[in-house]
Design a protein around this motif. Structure first.
Motif, mmCIF file in Angstrom:
data_model
loop_
_atom_site.group_PDB
_atom_site.id
_atom_site.type_symbol
_atom_site.label_atom_id
_atom_site.label_comp_id
_atom_site.label_asym_id
_atom_site.label_seq_id
_atom_site.Cartn_x
_atom_site.Cartn_y
_atom_site.Cartn_z
ATOM 1 N N MET A 1 0.828 -1.206 0.000
ATOM 2 C CA MET A 1 0.000 0.000 0.000
ATOM 3 C C MET A 1 0.864 1.258 0.000
ATOM 4 N N ASN B 1 1.422 4.334 -2.780
ATOM 5 C CA ASN B 1 1.349 5.761 -2.463
ATOM 6 C C ASN B 1 2.579 6.495 -2.987
ATOM 7 N N ASP C 1 -3.567 6.275 0.339
ATOM 8 C CA ASP C 1 -4.283 5.273 1.122
ATOM 9 C C ASP C 1 -3.690 5.195 2.526
ATOM 10 N N GLN C 2 -4.543 4.891 3.477
ATOM 11 C CA GLN C 2 -4.103 4.667 4.852
ATOM 12 C C GLN C 2 -4.747 3.381 5.349
ATOM 13 N N SER C 3 -4.016 2.639 6.171
ATOM 14 C CA SER C 3 -4.489 1.333 6.601
ATOM 15 C C SER C 3 -4.907 1.350 8.060
ATOM 16 N N VAL D 1 -8.385 -0.567 4.049
ATOM 17 C CA VAL D 1 -7.565 0.482 3.452
ATOM 18 C C VAL D 1 -8.499 1.584 2.978
ATOM 19 N N PRO E 1 -8.790 5.710 1.453
ATOM 20 C CA PRO E 1 -8.099 6.896 0.939
ATOM 21 C C PRO E 1 -8.209 8.050 1.930
ATOM 22 N N LYS F 1 -11.699 3.147 -5.104
ATOM 23 C CA LYS F 1 -10.752 3.362 -6.197
ATOM 24 C C LYS F 1 -10.850 2.243 -7.228
#
Length: 279
Positions: free
Chosen positions: A21, A25, A37-39, A83, A85, A201
């Motif tokens: 991920m 980015n 993206d952030q998890s 995940v 955004p 996405k």
């Protein structure tokens, strides 16, 4: 012992997916309108360990009562739950190209359920004729004069029609009104999502509403203020230095789990080949 294998393996898989991920980015750090993206990591349920024992009661008959002492908890693994955004406004970068457009979120109402502000998107049409959304305003004119994205998706107006112009000599005001040199006019379709985390996405900078419904036009939403800047592009909101640090952290965590796995493997090898061997 086998539980340890599963715990370590889950940690390695999680850090691998997190690294993928973060790498994506980093690869899109220069993609206009890209949202990083952030998890969200979550542990499997913890198990409480107890030591069972007997407590002797000093009576004539010498009774023994069962008891237990808490040893502590043990974690059974971790996984990447989701995940999402990060829909934060990126910096605007001036290009001087009339076909480049940037969305500027001035005031977006806050969603009472999520606590996050809404977001707006350009409305486009993909190759299958389906309505999609994007923040990438790197537009161009195709051979027939239609305004398209860099990957060939048609930019739509508020009525869902493609925008056709006679040349690149056109203007776009802050509200999205397009005026061509030959007198063509169109109003850019700008979709508003009260909960942008419902946007999924699809690649090429395109997003779709997870619920399947079309987004409402932002001009009909009370309390919103926005602006469209012609000759500008919205940069990605990827923090390169933070992403590099997170990638190194994920790599070190993967490496630590790998060493623990090797230690478990050596212990199992001894248990299977050396313990209890008759010489």
């Amino acid at each position: 012992m086998f539980r340890g294998f599963y715990t370590v393996a889950s940690g390695m898989l999680t850090q691998q997916r997190r690294t993928e991920m973060l790498t994506n980015n980093m690869a899109n750090a220069n993609t206009p309108g890209f949202k990083a993206d952030q998890s969200s990591l979550r542990a499997f349920p913890e198990m409480l360990l107890q030591r069972f024992d007997k407590e002797r009661i000093p009576t004539e008959r010498g009774l023994n009562l069962p008891g237990s002492n808490v040893v502590g908890s043990i974690n059974t693994g971790v996984y990447m739950q989701e995940v999402m955004p990060k829909f934060i406004q990126g910096d605007l970068r001036e290009t001087g190209q009339k076909t480049d457009l940037a969305l500027l979120d001035i005031v977006m109402p806050q969603n009472e359920e999520t606590g996050y502000a809404g977001s707006i998107f350009f409305t486009v049409q993909n190759a299958a004729g389906e309505t999609r959304y994007t923040r990438n305003g790197d537009f161009t004119l195709d051979g027939q004069g239609y305004l398209t994205t860099a990957s060939g998706n048609y930019v739509l107006d508020t009525t869902g029609n493609r925008i056709q112009l006679s040349s690149e000599d056109f203007t776009v005001d802050a509200n999205g009104l397009v005026q061509g040199a030959a007198g063509e006019t169109a109003l850019l379709g700008i979709g508003y999502s009260a909960d942008p985390f419902q946007m999924v996405k699809e690649g090429d900078g395109l997003l779709r509403n997870e619920a399947g419904a079309a987004l409402v036009d932002v001009r009909g939403v009370a309390g919103t203020e926005f602006s469209i800047q012609q000759g500008f592009l919205e940069a990605s909101n990827v923090d390169v230095s933070r992403t590099m640090t997170d990638m190194l952290t994920a790599y070190r965590a993967f490496e630590a789990n790998q060493k623990v796995l090797q230690a478990y493997d050596k212990s199992m090898d001894k248990a299977a080949n050396e313990v209890g061997r008759i010489g």
